[in-house]
Scaffold this active site. Structure first.
Site, PDB file in Angstrom:
ATOM      1  N   GLY A 261       0.804  -1.221   0.000  1.00 13.60           N
ATOM      2  CA  GLY A 261       0.000   0.000   0.000  1.00 13.60           C
ATOM      3  C   GLY A 261       0.833   1.265   0.000  1.00 13.60           C
ATOM      4  N   GLU A 264       6.283   4.271   5.067  1.00 16.28           N
ATOM      5  CA  GLU A 264       6.427   5.427   5.953  1.00 16.28           C
ATOM      6  C   GLU A 264       7.828   6.012   6.054  1.00 16.28           C
ATOM      7  OE1 GLU A 264       5.783   2.173   7.025  1.00 16.28           O
ATOM      8  OE2 GLU A 264       6.906   1.745   8.860  1.00 16.28           O
ATOM      9  N   ASN A 265       8.687   5.858   5.045  1.00 17.27           N
ATOM     10  CA  ASN A 265      10.054   6.397   5.096  1.00 17.27           C
ATOM     11  C   ASN A 265      10.076   7.798   5.705  1.00 17.27           C
ATOM     12  OD1 ASN A 265      10.635   4.174   3.197  1.00 17.27           O
ATOM     13  ND2 ASN A 265       9.540   5.484   1.767  1.00 17.27           N
ATOM     14  N   GLU A 298       0.379   6.028   7.382  1.00 19.52           N
ATOM     15  CA  GLU A 298       1.806   6.313   7.164  1.00 19.52           C
ATOM     16  C   GLU A 298       2.226   7.525   7.973  1.00 19.52           C
ATOM     17  OE1 GLU A 298       3.104   3.872   5.851  1.00 19.52           O
ATOM     18  OE2 GLU A 298       1.315   3.045   4.894  1.00 19.52           O
TER      19      GLU A 298
HETATM   20  N1  TRP Z   1       5.403  -0.501   6.620  1.00 13.30           N
HETATM   21  C1  TRP Z   1       4.465  -0.392   5.554  1.00 13.30           C
HETATM   22  C2  TRP Z   1       3.132   0.020   6.168  1.00 13.30           C
HETATM   23  O1  TRP Z   1       2.585  -0.659   6.971  1.00 13.30           O
HETATM   24  C3  TRP Z   1       4.201  -1.623   4.794  1.00 13.30           C
HETATM   25  C4  TRP Z   1       5.322  -2.304   4.101  1.00 13.30           C
HETATM   26  C5  TRP Z   1       6.116  -3.274   4.573  1.00 13.30           C
HETATM   27  C6  TRP Z   1       5.631  -2.234   2.754  1.00 13.30           C
HETATM   28  N2  TRP Z   1       6.909  -3.796   3.597  1.00 13.30           N
HETATM   29  C7  TRP Z   1       6.625  -3.180   2.481  1.00 13.30           C
HETATM   30  C8  TRP Z   1       5.157  -1.439   1.747  1.00 13.30           C
HETATM   31  C9  TRP Z   1       7.115  -3.379   1.195  1.00 13.30           C
HETATM   32  C10 TRP Z   1       5.666  -1.641   0.474  1.00 13.30           C
HETATM   33  C11 TRP Z   1       6.615  -2.609   0.204  1.00 13.30           C
HETATM   34  O2  TRP Z   1       2.616   1.030   5.903  1.00 13.30           O
HETATM   35 ZN    ZN Z   2       2.214   0.314   8.693  1.00 10.58          ZN
END
Ligand code: TRP
Ligand code: ZN
Length: 868
Positions: A261, A264-265, A298
């Site tokens: 989806g 959150e960088n 995010e």
């Molecule tokens: N941390 C992201 C979220 O929850 C999700 C995520 C984890 C992600 N691995 C990913 C998104 C790989 C894209 C590709 O919002």
């Molecule tokens: Zn998340």
């Protein structure tokens, strides 16, 4: 070489850490050079070897403290540097070369359309350069990007832009610095040509934050909803959680090729364009709400995820469960709380409960992982959020927020564990959470079996509660959990709510179920009650109480908890389905029960809340019905479901027509009232499609629509009811939108879920469609994913053709994009729920995969679990 599992119990703090990282990136789609300069610190005295993670690039050179260094050992996934003769602080410089254009895995550095971007969570950074690629190594990043200025006018990375300049050869460069320490998975880079929407937000302490949303050229008119959503999220987090944004800039980039989806960088979120772009002609009401909640999710990660990150990936739910809880609360506060709750519970029951019953069963904090990408699951996310919600229920908002404050105070800037969170909640509230902690270590769906007993003479009412968690693929023994059970008692005849009293004290509506068997006694109960159990779905469990149809109708009529009312009608639907499925299997005629018709009539004859009515009238999907059974009969369920649809339509045609007309909206607007009306009107349409007036009504609806919600509702109604006009409408839609992948995803998904006998042939044909692209995960999911997971009748065709098709696709994706392949395989690994013949066919498919000589670890982990 077989991939190896990692265990939570094996966690060790790193022997070395990296405090500063400076990246110099010469960017080009076909050949990119990365020079990474790392400041390394020895943390454990006497540590002699530094093992850095890295693969899928060319390793060009290594320097140690400025000098070429070759005392290293390299394998397929790492570089081990002998530093036995080196001081406790040293510098490494590593040069790598990579090819973003050929990186179809969409992890690490890759090309998306004409742009170049990164995806580093969970372990993608190591595809860019060698690094201690683990979330408990927190470093400061400085990133200099150099690239062709005409092709890539925007060069973005985390934090603040600190310098930029032009070169004489047509290239330019930008340098970024992120003042916050972060793990490598939060690193991001984007290069490309975009349209840019800018705005700003003034934080509660008066700082001005620049907000920037980058979209493909020509899409500016679809970016404003995302911007408004972002501002609402920032405001809400200040008001409800007291949390303020910390940098001077917040950027969001929408890209078309993305595995999940959004991400959150720090300071630079990268989004699947599906969760950014919206205008009325292209996005449905659901899309609008989804966008808002993903933008919020995010953004909320900035505190729950980035400022406080995870010590190791087994702790993923620390950030994901909590952040999902936060985004759910956000949506509930802004829109309809019961509607949001109902939608979340539907997902949990249909998908998470199914995961618990599958070979992939795992606790929200997994114990054993082969490929981390396989654990971004509904269990970690949605059940994880349920666990946070139960804490919230047990503590109440005030103590919960005190717990949050303490958690943040103690862990800001650190990599934390689930235990750190629970411990903060426990100490802030003074509530003993010893037993509650088992929710983190125990997998499976608990079953609560409840019976009751009424002593009219003594006015005593008792609820006998038994808890039992069936064993799961990963864990045989189960312990008793601490389950908050929300109850209300409703007078069976009066419809009055009966106060909960024990002796002469009133007692809390949340019962603490902690033992295998417990009896709860209520006094001064002056009429026989109907118990409203599990109000608001107070725990992620299956509830078994033998409600009569009359009792369910009483709940429907009198309960003040909207979830309970909705759930009562769900149970009626479920019972109707079960009874008819039994008839079907015994070769008897199907019947539409009078009680059920009475309940629906009651609903339809006094509609006060269109949103809730729409939800209550929505027939559960096949996949929701399937979870009622241990052994699933996919064809039978589809047949009975269609029978119910047709019967309801025939029975209540007049009501539907009336509601359809009353709920017409004016020009399209995204507001709660209109969304509710459209939802109700379109549910009516979905039933009316099965009546004689379907053809005319649906066609008129389609051509009168001024927005995608109505367009798609008509198209869907025509397809599901197999109306004559459907081909004409599908063709019209295709002609209008074939250039727009995101819109075509809706069309592909509809095609893939057609009830037609030859749907597989249609789907196979569509692999060649002009709008289809096998390298785009959104297209794959809407065509292939929908077929496999949302069209059980076709996927489980007894001749095995559905399985064969999926496996053919998986064999391709195994090489190009294993992460997407691994999500797609899900319906196939749930084979134990089907009859022997189907199981044999499914196994055959899995064995084809197992025999591949290059099976990716993502698929390997799942295939191995099933075939074990
Ligand atoms: N941390 C992201 C979220 O929850 C999700 C995520 C984890 C992600 N691995 C990913 C998104 C790989 C894209 C590709 O919002
Ligand atoms: Zn998340």
């Amino acid at each position: 070489m077989q991939p190896k599992a990692k265990f939570r119990k094996d966690y060790r703090a790193p022997e070395f850490t990296i405090t500063d990282i400076s990246l110099d990136i010469q960017l080009d789609a076909d050949r990119t050079f990365v020079t990474s300069t790392l400041k390394v610190e020895r943390k454990v005295e006497g540590a002699t070897h530094l093992r850095l993670d890295g693969h899928s690039f060319d390793f060009l050179s290594l320097k140690l403290n400025g000098e070429p260094y070759s005392n290293v050992e390299k394998d397929n996934e790492s570089l081990t540097i002998d530093v036995s003769a080196v001081a406790d602080q040293f510098e490494l410089q590593i040069e790598t070369g990579l090819n973003p254009a050929q990186n179809t895995s969409l992890q690490g550095l890759y090309q998306s359309g004409d742009a170049i971007c990164t995806q580093c969570e969970a372990e993608g950074f190591r595809q860019i350069t060698y690094m201690l690629d683990r979330p408990d190594v927190l470093a400061k990043y400085r990133t200099k990007i150099t690239a062709n200025k005409a092709k890539y006018p925007f060069l973005l990375s985390n934090g603040n832009r600190i310098a930029q300049g032009d070169l004489t050869d047509g290239r330019h460069w930008v340098e970024w610095e992120d003042p916050f320490f972060k793990p490598s998975y939060l690193f991001a880079l984007v290069a490309g040509d975009f349209d840019l929407l800018t705005d700003y937000f003034i934080t509660k302490s008066g700082r001005k934050v620049a907000l920037e949303i980058y979209v493909d050229r020509g899409n500016l008119d679809r970016a404003s909803w995302a911007m408004e959503s972002l501002k609402r999220s920032m405001k809400w987090d200040e008001e409800r959680f007291g949390l303020e944004y910390d940098l001077d800039i917040y950027m969001i980039v929408a890209v078309d090729f993305f595995n999940m989806g959004a991400m959150e960088n720090k300071g630079l979120n990268i989004f699947n364009s599906k969760f950014v772009l919206a205008k009325p002609e292209t996005a449905t009401d659901t899309d609008y709400l989804d966008i808002e909640s993903v933008i919020a999710h995010e953004y909320f990660h900035n505190w729950t995820g980035n400022r406080i990150t995870c010590r190791d990936w087994f702790q993923l739910s620390l950030k994901e469960g909590l952040t999902v809880f936060r985004d759910q609360e956000f949506t509930s506060d802004l829109w309809s709380r019961p509607a949001k709750r109902i939608e979340d519970v539907r997902l949990l029951r249909a998908v998470q409960f199914a995961e618990d019953a599958s070979p992939m069963a795992h606790p929200i904090r997994p114990e054993k992982v082969i490929e981390m990408n396989n654990f971004y699951t509904v269990t970690v996310y949605e059940k994880g959020a349920e666990v946070i919600r139960m804490l919230h229920t047990l503590l109440g908002e005030e103590k919960f927020q005190q717990g949050m404050q303490l958690y943040i105070q103690e862990n800001d800037g650190k990599a934390a564990t689930c235990e750190d969170f629970v411990s903060a909640m426990e100490r802030a509230s003074g509530i003993d959470l010893t037993q509650f902690r088992r929710w983190y270590s125990q997998s499976g769906t608990p079953e609560l079996t409840v019976s009751d007993e009424y002593d009219a003479a003594r006015q005593i009412y008792r609820l006998h509660v038994t808890q039992h968690t069936p064993s799961t693929a990963d864990q045989l023994e189960k312990l008793n959990l601490h389950i908050p059970l929300k109850v209300a008692l409703i007078g069976e005849t009066s419809g009055q709510k009966i106060p909960l009293i024990y002796q002469n004290e009133s007692i809390n509506e949340i019962l603490n179920v902690t033992q295998e068997q417990q009896t709860f006694e209520f006094h001064h109960v002056n009429e026989r009650p109907v118990p409203a159990l599990l109000g608001d779905f107070s725990a992620p469990v299956r509830l078994d109480f033998d409600y009569s149809a009359e009792q369910l109708i009483a709940l429907l009529k009198f309960a003040d908890n909207d979830f309970i009312r909705w759930d009562a009608i769900q149970t009626l639907f479920n019972n109707e389905l079960k009874e008819n499925l039994a008839r079907l299997q015994q070769g008897e005629l199907l019947q539409f029960s009078e009680k059920f018709a009475d309940a629906l009539a009651m609903l339809l004859n006094n509609v006060t809340d269109p949103q809730l009515t729409a939800l209550m009238l929505t027939l559960p999907k096949e996949t929701e019905f399937a979870e009622l059974f241990k052994n699933i009969d996919p064809i039978g369920i589809a047949k009975v479901r269609e029978y119910l649809l047709e019967s309801i339509a025939a029975h209540f045609e007049t009501n539907f027509v009336q509601l359809y007309h009353i709920n017409e909206c004016g020009a399209y607007q995204v507001n709660a009232e209109d969304i509710a009306k459209r939802a109700l009107r379109n549910v009516c349409l979905s039933y009316l499609a099965f009546t004689d007036r379907g053809e005319e009504l649906v066609k008129a609806h389609y051509f009168a629509a001024d927005n995608m919600t109505d367009t798609l509702a008509a198209l869907s109604a025509a397809t599901k009811a197999e109306l004559e006009c459907r081909d004409e409408l599908l063709a019209d839609f295709e002609e209008k939108w074939h250039q727009d992948g995101l819109v075509m995803d809706k069309w592909f998904a509809l095609q893939a879920t057609r009830p037609d006998e030859n749907v597989l042939e249609i789907v196979q044909g569509l692999l060649e469609h002009r709008s289809f692209n096998i390298n785009n995960p959104n297209r794959i999911r809407s065509l292939v994913g929908s077929f496999a997971s949302q069209n059980p009748k076709a996927f489980h065709n007894a001749d095995g053709s559905g399985y064969r098709f999926l496996v053919d696709m998986l064999i391709k994706l195994n090489e190009s994009n294993p992460q997407v392949a691994s999500r797609l395989i899900e319906p196939l690994i749930k084979l134990s729920r089907y009859d022997n013949q189907r199981q044999t066919l499914m196994k055959r498919g899995l064995e084809r995969l197992k025999n591949l000589d290059n099976l990716a670890r993502d698929l390997f982990e799942k295939v191995e679990k099933v075939l074990q």
